[in-house]
Design an enzyme around this catalytic site. Structure first.
Site, PDB file in Angstrom:
ATOM      1  N   ARG A 265     -24.014 -22.189 -26.878  1.00  0.00           N
ATOM      2  CA  ARG A 265     -25.145 -21.670 -27.629  1.00  0.00           C
ATOM      3  C   ARG A 265     -25.101 -22.187 -29.061  1.00  0.00           C
ATOM      4  O   ARG A 265     -24.040 -22.369 -29.630  1.00  0.00           O
ATOM      5  CB  ARG A 265     -25.121 -20.135 -27.660  1.00  0.00           C
ATOM      6  CG  ARG A 265     -25.622 -19.493 -26.381  1.00  0.00           C
ATOM      7  CD  ARG A 265     -25.675 -17.974 -26.500  1.00  0.00           C
ATOM      8  NE  ARG A 265     -24.372 -17.418 -26.746  1.00  0.00           N
ATOM      9  CZ  ARG A 265     -23.921 -17.037 -27.925  1.00  0.00           C
ATOM     10  NH1 ARG A 265     -24.691 -17.110 -28.998  1.00  0.00           N
ATOM     11  NH2 ARG A 265     -22.702 -16.562 -28.061  1.00  0.00           N
TER      12      ARG A 265
ATOM     13  N   TYR B 245     -28.239 -26.196 -21.941  1.00  0.00           N
ATOM     14  CA  TYR B 245     -27.025 -25.421 -21.643  1.00  0.00           C
ATOM     15  C   TYR B 245     -27.209 -23.907 -21.738  1.00  0.00           C
ATOM     16  O   TYR B 245     -27.723 -23.401 -22.740  1.00  0.00           O
ATOM     17  CB  TYR B 245     -25.884 -25.831 -22.590  1.00  0.00           C
ATOM     18  CG  TYR B 245     -24.524 -25.494 -22.021  1.00  0.00           C
ATOM     19  CD1 TYR B 245     -23.866 -26.398 -21.199  1.00  0.00           C
ATOM     20  CD2 TYR B 245     -23.922 -24.270 -22.252  1.00  0.00           C
ATOM     21  CE1 TYR B 245     -22.630 -26.091 -20.639  1.00  0.00           C
ATOM     22  CE2 TYR B 245     -22.695 -23.947 -21.704  1.00  0.00           C
ATOM     23  CZ  TYR B 245     -22.049 -24.867 -20.895  1.00  0.00           C
ATOM     24  OH  TYR B 245     -20.831 -24.561 -20.335  1.00  0.00           O
TER      25      TYR B 245
ATOM     26  N   LYS C  97     -29.980 -14.405 -22.574  1.00  0.00           N
ATOM     27  CA  LYS C  97     -29.870 -13.876 -23.939  1.00  0.00           C
ATOM     28  C   LYS C  97     -31.244 -13.823 -24.622  1.00  0.00           C
ATOM     29  O   LYS C  97     -31.527 -12.901 -25.390  1.00  0.00           O
ATOM     30  CB  LYS C  97     -28.913 -14.735 -24.767  1.00  0.00           C
ATOM     31  CG  LYS C  97     -27.549 -14.923 -24.126  1.00  0.00           C
ATOM     32  CD  LYS C  97     -26.729 -13.656 -24.102  1.00  0.00           C
ATOM     33  CE  LYS C  97     -25.503 -13.836 -23.260  1.00  0.00           C
ATOM     34  NZ  LYS C  97     -24.261 -13.319 -23.601  1.00  0.00           N
TER      35      LYS C  97
ATOM     36  N   HIS D 198     -25.634  -6.011 -25.141  1.00  0.00           N
ATOM     37  CA  HIS D 198     -24.730  -7.074 -24.685  1.00  0.00           C
ATOM     38  C   HIS D 198     -23.475  -6.405 -24.140  1.00  0.00           C
ATOM     39  O   HIS D 198     -22.431  -6.395 -24.783  1.00  0.00           O
ATOM     40  CB  HIS D 198     -24.408  -7.964 -25.901  1.00  0.00           C
ATOM     41  CG  HIS D 198     -23.649  -9.201 -25.560  1.00  0.00           C
ATOM     42  ND1 HIS D 198     -22.815  -9.835 -26.454  1.00  0.00           N
ATOM     43  CD2 HIS D 198     -23.611  -9.952 -24.440  1.00  0.00           C
ATOM     44  CE1 HIS D 198     -22.297 -10.918 -25.900  1.00  0.00           C
ATOM     45  NE2 HIS D 198     -22.754 -11.009 -24.680  1.00  0.00           N
TER      46      HIS D 198
ATOM     47  N   SER E 218     -19.096 -12.605 -27.241  1.00  0.00           N
ATOM     48  CA  SER E 218     -18.969 -13.686 -26.267  1.00  0.00           C
ATOM     49  C   SER E 218     -17.512 -14.131 -26.141  1.00  0.00           C
ATOM     50  O   SER E 218     -16.821 -14.300 -27.142  1.00  0.00           O
ATOM     51  CB  SER E 218     -19.832 -14.862 -26.684  1.00  0.00           C
ATOM     52  OG  SER E 218     -21.178 -14.443 -26.741  1.00  0.00           O
TER      53      SER E 218
ATOM     54  N   CYS F 238     -14.957 -12.482 -25.050  1.00  0.00           N
ATOM     55  CA  CYS F 238     -13.972 -11.474 -25.475  1.00  0.00           C
ATOM     56  C   CYS F 238     -13.626 -10.486 -24.371  1.00  0.00           C
ATOM     57  O   CYS F 238     -12.980  -9.476 -24.621  1.00  0.00           O
ATOM     58  CB  CYS F 238     -14.466 -10.739 -26.711  1.00  0.00           C
ATOM     59  SG  CYS F 238     -14.475 -11.777 -28.171  1.00  0.00           S
TER      60      CYS F 238
ATOM     61  N   ASP G  11     -22.574  -8.704 -18.286  1.00  0.00           N
ATOM     62  CA  ASP G  11     -22.957  -9.316 -19.569  1.00  0.00           C
ATOM     63  C   ASP G  11     -24.041  -8.538 -20.316  1.00  0.00           C
ATOM     64  O   ASP G  11     -23.996  -8.447 -21.537  1.00  0.00           O
ATOM     65  CB  ASP G  11     -23.440 -10.747 -19.314  1.00  0.00           C
ATOM     66  CG  ASP G  11     -23.538 -11.576 -20.584  1.00  0.00           C
ATOM     67  OD1 ASP G  11     -22.572 -11.573 -21.369  1.00  0.00           O
ATOM     68  OD2 ASP G  11     -24.580 -12.219 -20.799  1.00  0.00           O
TER      69      ASP G  11
ATOM     70  N   ARG H 204     -18.130 -23.067 -17.532  1.00  0.00           N
ATOM     71  CA  ARG H 204     -18.567 -21.818 -16.898  1.00  0.00           C
ATOM     72  C   ARG H 204     -18.878 -21.982 -15.418  1.00  0.00           C
ATOM     73  O   ARG H 204     -19.076 -23.091 -14.934  1.00  0.00           O
ATOM     74  CB  ARG H 204     -19.811 -21.293 -17.622  1.00  0.00           C
ATOM     75  CG  ARG H 204     -19.466 -20.869 -19.055  1.00  0.00           C
ATOM     76  CD  ARG H 204     -20.506 -19.981 -19.670  1.00  0.00           C
ATOM     77  NE  ARG H 204     -20.077 -19.564 -20.988  1.00  0.00           N
ATOM     78  CZ  ARG H 204     -19.887 -18.290 -21.345  1.00  0.00           C
ATOM     79  NH1 ARG H 204     -20.117 -17.322 -20.491  1.00  0.00           N
ATOM     80  NH2 ARG H 204     -19.486 -17.985 -22.569  1.00  0.00           N
TER      81      ARG H 204
END
Ligand code: GTP
Ligand code: SPV
Ligand code: MN
Length: 607
Positions: free
Chosen positions: A71, A211, A220, A240, A262, A264, A287, A379
């Site tokens: 991102r 991406y 998001k 989130h 993100s 974590c 998420d 990912r």
């Protein structure tokens, strides 16, 4: 013939086509046949490398352009009329100016390519929180990922009917084919990336990147940035957060939500396999979490997504066996390494890398190399239904009632393993305190401490201070009696010699057990019950011996260090927080200014 009679949709698709000039428009139906055809096309375009059917059936590896790997927060914009409504933590550009800028970039941007029309729904079908969107994109990679991450296809057009409302999501990789008859495997325009949100008209325009969150616009962009503004207007919460179902040995069930920045630990928490005997954790979402107040005053959560777009590095049989099982087939991997026998690999999957690896850029790799074989933000995209720990009720349209909200960042110091807020307001205050050392999920330096309130810094579509006020207002609307209890957690505290003090992953179940017990208490005040607690100036922490430690390989002094509240560190933290709050001027809710003053007072009272 387009498969809809929705005039607004047809008009918008025509308008966009006029601007971006695609060779053709294609309406996605979401079928398996369509998927198979797109996969074949992606393979022949070189975007997808089929993995070995023997070890990784129905799975593919995509390698992005090395300039398009995460991102881009600096290129993400909130374009509302007034700058103050975007607030000091967002990049703001006036909507008209952004439209002009983007129209120039989008003009002819799909020349020679197919424009895919993707109707999709976020949220369980029939949920009061369901939101429809349509993404127009020139990336077939985006189409097949959206098919995993959302409910995509004809059923959504049917549900939309002739007048249904939908969020307009426009995406182009920004690489017209003009003159060339073959695309590069990963087209993009990295010098001109814009991810622009228009909350007032509920539109998203994303240009230049293919991406993840930059391009899969349901995630998001819609489910957080646009949805957070809808939630503000309509009285619910778009967060989130991971959502889990925790079952105690007694059979009692509680649902918990966890906001972690993100990379974590949300996906890992969602799929946790408890080391504590008799406990069970199941997955609702990993998420994003949408919550609304039920008529009983509780917060009910749904997972708006249907898939996981999870971090590969660090995932293995020990840390996250459920993720390993989930991605054993029918998975799209992006930017992992490739083994000579056609399987994927990433740092942490096995202790030793296999021989003969090809790195994420497509070059031969050996362990002597100083760089990683898999990109740190590599990912997997995989259907949630494939996850062995998925809960039976994960698609319940009514959602699940949340008993606890956890806030957790990467903090090498200061924040103890777990602490409980004194009240709803204090919990919101702890949410605003969340800070974390940065990761590879976004561009920029890694390991730098930054404030990431509610893990929403890059995802809140409006003024952060108004967002905090919105959280505070839940208690006024519903009364606090049935609202979840709030906790701060930190799996990443380090000892004097560096290195994590807490083993994390499955051992986090011990913290969940304490949280579970705390939620059993009638009020917010006071120790008692099985989750014994000790009051400190920053909140309730587990009393000595209150964390279940049977079989835990953490020595007593280390555990003490994990739970230690260092007043010096917290005085410094409070000072940092005061500076941070100053950013928000008079938009800062009085309740939070009060919480900060109260914390300073409590810290001053202790010698
Ligand atoms: P996004 O998908 O970017 O939002 O990230 P996430 O919050 O889902 O994080 P994820 O669970 O994928 O974890 C990110 C990284 O942190 C991975 O490399 C994990 O192995 C690591 N991690 C997750 N949980 C723990 C933990 O309890 N302890 C430690 N030490 N590492 C963890
Ligand atoms: C994150 O960065 O928080 C992610 C990955 O989950 S992305 O979808 O790219 O935003
Ligand atoms: Mn994740």
């Amino acid at each position: 013939m387009p498969p809809t009679e929705h005039k607004g949709l047809l008009r918008w698709v025509d308008e966009v086509a006029g601007l971006v000039q695609p060779a053709r428009a294609y309406w996605c139906d979401g079928s398996a046949t369509e998927r198979d055809r797109l996969y074949e096309e992606l393979v022949s375009a070189g975007t997808f490398i089929p993995l070995s059917p023997a070890t990784r059936p129905d799975s593919y590896l995509a390698r992005s352009d090395p300039r398009d790997v995460a991102r881009l927060e600096g290129r993400t914009f909130i374009c509302c009329q007034r700058e103050a409504d975007a607030g000091p933590t967002n990049n703001w550009v006036p909507p008209d100016q952004m439209r002009t800028q983007l129209s120039a970039l989008f003009a002819g941007s799909m020349r020679g390519r197919t424009m895919y029309v993707i109707p999709f729904a976020m949220g369980p079908a029939g949920s009061p929180l369901e939101i429809w969107g349509v993404e127009l994109t020139d990336s077939p990679y985006v189409v097949v990922n959206m098919r995993i991450m959302t409910r995509m296809g004809t059923a959504v057009l049917d549900a939309l009917g002739q007048e249904g409302e939908f969020v307009r999501c426009l995406h182009s990789v920004g690489a017209p084919l003009a003159g060339k008859d073959r695309s590069v495997p990963w087209p993009c325009d990295p010098g001109n990336v814009h991810i622009a949100h228009f909350p007032e008209t509920r539109e998203i325009w994303s240009y230049g990147s293919g991406y993840g969150g930059n391009a899969l616009l349901g995630k998001k962009c819609l489910a957080l940035r646009i949805a957070s503004t809808m939630a503000r207007d309509e009285g619910w919460l778009a967060e989130h957060m991971t959502v889990i179902k925790v079952t105690a040995p007694s059979g009692e069930v509680k649902y918990m939500a966890g906001a972690f920045p993100s990379a974590c630990g949300k996906t890992n928490l969602a799929m946790l396999v408890p080391t504590l005997p008799g406990w069970k954790v199941e997955t609702i979402g990993d998420d994003i979490c949408w919550m609304r107040l039920g008529s009983d005053g509780r917060l009910y959560a749904v997972n708006p997504e249907t898939g996981f777009f999870g971090v590969a590095p660090g995932t293995n049989e020990t840390t996250n066996p459920n993720a390993v099982a989930t991605v054993s087939h029918s998975t799209i991997f992006t930017n992992t390494a490739l083994t000579p026998d056609g399987d994927v690999w990433w740092e942490g999957l096995t202790p030793e890398p296999p021989e003969g690896l090809i790195d994420w850029k497509g070059d031969g790799w050996s362990p002597e190399r100083s760089d990683k074989a898999a990109h740190p933000n590599s990912r997997f995209t995989v259907p949630a239904a494939q996850c062995p720990s998925i809960a039976a009720e994960w698609m319940d349209p009514e959602g699940v009632p949340i008993s606890a909200v956890l806030f957790g960042g990467r903090r090498s110091s200061t924040v103890p393993l777990v602490l409980e807020a004194f009240s709803w307001e204090h919990g919101v205050f702890l949410g605003t305190c969340l800070a974390s050392e940065t990761t590879a999920a976004a561009d920029g330096a890694v390991g730098v401490l930054r404030r990431d309130p509610f893990a929403m810094l890059p995802f809140c579509g409006y003024n952060m201070a108004d967002y905090w006020a919105h959280w505070l207002s839940m208690a006024t609307t519903a009364g606090r009696e049935h609202l979840p209890k709030m906790f701060l957690v930190n799996w990443f505290r380090q000892g004097a010699g560096g290195g994590y003090l807490w083993p994390g992953f499955g051992e986090n179940s011990r913290v969940l057990a304490w949280v579970f017990a705390r939620c059993g208490q009638a009020g917010h005040e006071g120790p008692g019950g099985d989750g014994q607690a000790r009051q400190t100036p920053i909140g309730w922490v587990p009393a000595p011996g209150a964390l279940p430690t049977d079989g835990l390989a953490v020595a007593a002094p280390q555990l003490e260090e994990l739970l230690r509240v260092d007043l010096g560190e917290w005085r410094a933290e409070a000072a940092l927080l005061r500076d941070y709050y100053n950013l928000f001027g008079d938009r800062l809710p009085a309740g939070l200014a009060g919480e900060l003053a109260a914390l300073e007072q409590r810290l001053a009272e202790v010698p």
